[in-house]
Structures are given as structure tokens and as C-alpha cells.
Design a protein around this motif. Structure first.
Motif, mmCIF file in Angstrom:
data_model
loop_
_atom_site.group_PDB
_atom_site.id
_atom_site.type_symbol
_atom_site.label_atom_id
_atom_site.label_comp_id
_atom_site.label_asym_id
_atom_site.label_seq_id
_atom_site.Cartn_x
_atom_site.Cartn_y
_atom_site.Cartn_z
ATOM 1 N N PHE A 1 -23.109 -43.677 -13.758
ATOM 2 C CA PHE A 1 -22.701 -45.076 -13.572
ATOM 3 C C PHE A 1 -21.205 -45.237 -13.872
ATOM 4 C CE2 PHE A 1 -23.119 -49.609 -15.424
ATOM 5 C CZ PHE A 1 -22.910 -50.191 -14.185
ATOM 6 N N ILE B 1 -19.368 -43.932 -10.930
ATOM 7 C CA ILE B 1 -19.419 -44.879 -9.803
ATOM 8 C C ILE B 1 -18.449 -46.034 -10.042
ATOM 9 C CG2 ILE B 1 -20.886 -46.549 -8.584
ATOM 10 C CD1 ILE B 1 -23.235 -44.613 -9.173
ATOM 11 N N ALA B 2 -18.450 -46.541 -11.270
ATOM 12 C CA ALA B 2 -17.532 -47.640 -11.597
ATOM 13 C C ALA B 2 -16.090 -47.184 -11.374
ATOM 14 C CB ALA B 2 -17.735 -48.072 -13.047
ATOM 15 N N LEU C 1 -15.251 -47.246 -7.717
ATOM 16 C CA LEU C 1 -14.991 -48.625 -7.273
ATOM 17 C C LEU C 1 -13.627 -49.099 -7.785
ATOM 18 C CD1 LEU C 1 -17.091 -50.778 -5.833
ATOM 19 C CD2 LEU C 1 -17.973 -48.539 -6.393
ATOM 20 N N GLU D 1 -25.262 -40.273 -6.795
ATOM 21 C CA GLU D 1 -25.746 -41.554 -7.311
ATOM 22 C C GLU D 1 -25.102 -42.710 -6.533
ATOM 23 O OE1 GLU D 1 -28.159 -41.349 -9.419
ATOM 24 O OE2 GLU D 1 -28.359 -43.393 -10.191
ATOM 25 N N TYR D 2 -23.837 -42.554 -6.206
ATOM 26 C CA TYR D 2 -23.113 -43.559 -5.405
ATOM 27 C C TYR D 2 -23.826 -43.714 -4.053
ATOM 28 C CZ TYR D 2 -18.893 -45.658 -3.154
ATOM 29 O OH TYR D 2 -17.996 -46.458 -2.497
ATOM 30 N N ARG E 1 -27.368 -45.362 -4.630
ATOM 31 C CA ARG E 1 -27.459 -46.739 -5.134
ATOM 32 C C ARG E 1 -26.541 -47.722 -4.423
ATOM 33 N NH1 ARG E 1 -31.906 -46.565 -8.593
ATOM 34 N NH2 ARG E 1 -31.748 -44.746 -9.912
ATOM 35 N N VAL E 2 -25.382 -47.228 -3.957
ATOM 36 C CA VAL E 2 -24.385 -48.150 -3.405
ATOM 37 C C VAL E 2 -24.316 -48.045 -1.883
ATOM 38 C CG1 VAL E 2 -21.970 -48.895 -3.522
ATOM 39 C CG2 VAL E 2 -23.044 -47.888 -5.543
ATOM 40 N N GLY E 3 -24.346 -46.826 -1.375
ATOM 41 C CA GLY E 3 -24.250 -46.636 0.076
ATOM 42 C C GLY E 3 -23.234 -45.561 0.413
ATOM 43 N N ALA E 4 -22.733 -45.609 1.650
ATOM 44 C CA ALA E 4 -21.791 -44.570 2.096
ATOM 45 C C ALA E 4 -20.495 -44.646 1.288
ATOM 46 C CB ALA E 4 -21.506 -44.753 3.570
ATOM 47 N N SER F 1 -16.823 -44.912 0.357
ATOM 48 C CA SER F 1 -15.758 -45.670 1.023
ATOM 49 C C SER F 1 -14.792 -44.720 1.750
ATOM 50 C CB SER F 1 -15.012 -46.485 -0.032
ATOM 51 O OG SER F 1 -13.825 -46.978 0.504
#
Lengths: 205, 205
Positions: free
Chosen positions: B15, B18-19, B22, B100-101, B104-107, B109
Motif C-alpha cells: 500500500f 502504491i501511494a 500515485l 497490487e497496483y 486494486r487500482v488498475g493499469a 499510469s
């Protein structure tokens, strides 16, 4: 290593934008992440809590979350409108340890961001990541509907790996839960929060 | 904490990774691809500069430390020596976070790839995405902090394979020389790329 590099990023950003700038940045990132994950709907609390246990909700990105189904939140009519949820380990704990065993010690920038947040937003953060995490949870709650009702998230209590605890009087008074109940939870959990139906009519605290 | 026995630090919570992704994406929206590239390079250099320097009497002693995760170069990755100077990383240290990205989040970026293309054009042609800019810059800076027999090290990336199989190999003008110094043939490189994430060269200056 990205998480350990993040610590350097925070140090750099604090120099450029100040601790308040980092908070603004983290909050925006928390909102963006929650919105990218998207919406979810559940028939009722039972199905939502099963999904939490099985790691199927947007909150599962955080790691293992325990629904404390013995700690229900009820409205003025005595109906269940929410529950308490807890994490045994803070998401940032492994990173704090990784920094300790690679760089040496957690940067002062981390504490500076948490201090700024505690003084000006919500006295609940023990590290810079709490800033992102609280906003992320709040935004995710808006995207989850249980029995047709969107949720609200209240961060109630945290315990840092140094043992320091923070309990949100504001959050607890809203859901009418005794701080001692939450204090007892902090012996076993590092992060406790409530999820409840947005707009539920709760008893006055 | 168990893995500390083997020298390598505990795994991060994905997590946080992932943060951070982003966070970097948000940063890119403000400073552009060139700005992000500079940020990533500075981030990795700062991280290496914050880690303790090392010295070893012999190359074998250094390789042993590297293998056991006791060197700053193997704090974040599982490094194996194929020859005295050719090293491989079995799994990318970013794989868990990326998976995990994606889950949980998608493709991922597009900006992560765009910045790698910028880096490949301006610096070295061995990055598949933004994460490789951090890793390869970090290795370069960290290797300069290590002395073996009184001499600092020189690092060169030979080839990179991402989780999805996409490869970036050093340009033909450099590859022959790098392979010679690493003590492997082109065929051996192809074999190594089947089941490793990175193939790199490390030698005294």
C-alpha cells in the motif's frame, strides 16, 4: 525500496513546500487513489464484513483489516448503522523498520509532517503516512454503499511502534463509544476506525 | 522481522508503494516528464547518500556480503553473482507493489513508461518504467559508496526485464564491452533474462 525512497521524497518536498504543502499533497493523492479504485455496493453489513475479511473491498489495499463485529454502532432506534474496524499493524510500520535497517533512523521530516497535521487538522497521526491514509479512507467510504447508503469513515485511534497512542475524542463522541473500549483495543491493534452509514441518526454523545 | 536474520529488511506493505506511485503521478502532472525524471534521479541519489559507506578487503568478502544481504546494494533485492562481476536480481523489488497496483487500482499510469523513455533517450537505454530509473540510479550512487581493496566500485546495467516480460538491453555499442567485463556471452545473457529481473555489472573502478 520505493517506500524507503519515499522518505527522501518527503524530506525534499518539505524543503520546497513546507509541512503544510506535504499535507496538501498527500491529501490530494489519497483522494485520487480512492477515486481510481471506484465504487462498491453491498447488500448489508454482513456481506460487507465478509468482503472485508476476504480482502475484497477497497480497504483491502491497506493490508489485513479485522471487522470488530462485537462493536456495532447503533442509531437512535437501536439499528446497526456501522462497526469498528482495526488493523493489527500500521501500514507504515514495515517502512519505518526498513528505514531503520537501511538508512539508520526515520527522518525528522516524517515527524514534522505528523506534528503539523496533529496541530492543525486532526490529532491522530504518528507518521506522515497517516495524513494520506486518513483522507484515503474517508474518500473510499463515500464510494462504498451498504444497503444503499454511502459510508462515512472516522479514524478513531492509532498506536505508533514507539507505543505512543492517540485517541480521537471528536470521533468517539460522534459514535458514542467509550474511549476506554478503544484504549483496550490499542493493546492488540495499531489503527482503529469506524465505518458507518453517512447521515445516520446517532445518539448524542 | 525474521528476514533480518538473513540481512535483508522486512517486506514493505505494498500500500505504501502504491501511494508512492500515485504521489509520483501527481508530481508528474505538475513538473512534466523531464521534471519527474530529475526528481527520480535526485531521489535515488539522496537515498544512497543517506546509507552508510562500506569497505571490504577482498572481492570475495564483498560478494559474500552482497549474497547475504549485508551490503547496501542488496538491502532491497535478492542479488546473486553469476560470475565474479556479473550479478543478477531474481525478482524486481517493485514487483509486489506493481502487482497490487494492477490488482486494486488498475493499469499502471502511462507516465511511468513515458519517463522511462525520456531516461532511455537522455541517460541510459535500460529502463522499462520509472521504477528502473530509481533502482539503476540508486545502484550507481550506492556502488560509489563501497570500496573493495581500497577502490570504489563501478556499476553498469546490462539488461532489465519487467514483470510482463518487456526487456531493455544496453545499446549494441556498449553491450559487447559490458558482456566481456561481466564474463558472459550473449547466449548466457539470453538465458539469464528468462528468469531474472536485472542483469548488471559490478567491478572495481
Amino acid at each position: 525500496m520505493l517506500d524507503v525512497a519515499l522518505v527522501s521524497l518527503i524530506e525534499d518536498l518539505i524543503e520546497k513546500a513546507g509541512a503544510d504543502g506535504v499535507i496538501e499533497f498527500w491529501q490530494r493523492v489519497g483522494e485520487n487513489l480512492a477515486n481510481r479504485i471506484g465504487k462498491e455496493a453491498y447488500m448489508g453489513w454482513t456481506s460487507f464484513n465478509v468482503a472485508v475479511r476476504e480482502g475484497r473491498t477497497a480497504y483491502s489495499i491497506e493490508g489485513d483489516v479485522t471487522p470488530l463485529t462485537d462493536l456495532a454502532i447503533t442509531d437512535v432506534d437501536g439499528d446497526v448503522v456501522g462497526y469498528l474496524y482495526a488493523m493489527k499493524q500500521c501500514c507504515y510500520y514495515p517502512t519505518a523498520m526498513r528505514v531503520r535497517y537501511t538508512v539508520g533512523r526515520l527522518s525528522a521530516a516524517d515527524a514534522a509532517v505528523a506534528r503539523e497535521y496533529n496541530e492543525n487538522f486532526h490529532n491522530i497521526a504518528w507518521c506522515n503516512f497517516c495524513v494520506f491514509h486518513e483522507r484515503f479512507r474517508e474518500e473510499v467510504a463515500k464510494n462504498i454503499a451498504v444497503a444503499g447508503n454511502p459510508l462515512e469513515c472516522l479514524l478513531l485511534a492509532t498506536r505508533g511502534f514507539d507505543g505512543e497512542t492517540r485517541i480521537s475524542a471528536k470521533g468517539l463522541s460522534k459514535i458514542n463509544i467509550n474511549p476506554e473500549h478503544v484504549r483496550a483495543l490499542l493493546r492488540n491493534y495499531e489503527c482503529v476506525y469506524a465505518l458507518l452509514m453517512r447521515g445516520a441518526r446517532l445518539k448524542e454523545g | 522481522m525474521d528476514s533480518l536474520e538473513h540481512g535483508r529488511v522486512i517486506d514493505s506493505n505494498p500500500f505504501v508503494d502504491i501511494a508512492t506511485h500515485l504521489f509520483l503521478e501527481d508530481l508528474a502532472s505538475k513538473v512534466g516528464v523531464a521534471g519527474l525524471n530529475n526528481y527520480l534521479i535526485s531521489l535515488a541519489n539522496n537515498l544512497a547518500a543517506n546509507m552508510p559507506e562500506e569497505e571490504y578487503e577482498t572481492w570475495d568478502e564483498f560478494l559474500e556480503a552482497l549474497k547475504n544481504g549485508h551490503s547496501i546494494l542488496s538491502s532491497f533485492e535478492d542479488v546473486h553473482a553469476v560470475t565474479k562481476h556479473c550479478l543478477v536480481t531474481r525478482r524486481s523489488p517493485f514487483e509486489r507493489g506493481w502487482r497490487e497496483y494492477a490488482k486494486r487500482v488498475g493499469a499502471f499510469s502511462k507516465v511511468h513508461k513515458e519517463v522511462a523513455e525520456y531516461y532511455n533517450a537522455k541517460v541510459k537505454s535500460t529502463a522499462v518504467n520509472s521504477l528502473h530509473i530509481i533502482l539503476q540510479t540508486f545502484r550507481d550512487a550506492a556502488s560509489k559508496r563501497i570500496k573493495v581493496g581500497g577502490k570504489p566500485l563501478r556499476y553498469e546495467q546490462i539488461a532489465t526485464v519487467w514483470v510482463d516480460g518487456e526487456r531493455k538491453v544496453a545499446g549494441d555499442d556498449r553491450l559487447t564491452g559490458l558482456l566481456k567485463k561481466a564474463g558472459i556471452s550473449r547466449i548466457r545473457l539470453g538465458m539469464l533474462l528468462r528468469n531474472n529481473a536485472d542483469v548488471w555489472l559490478l567491478a572495481p573502478e
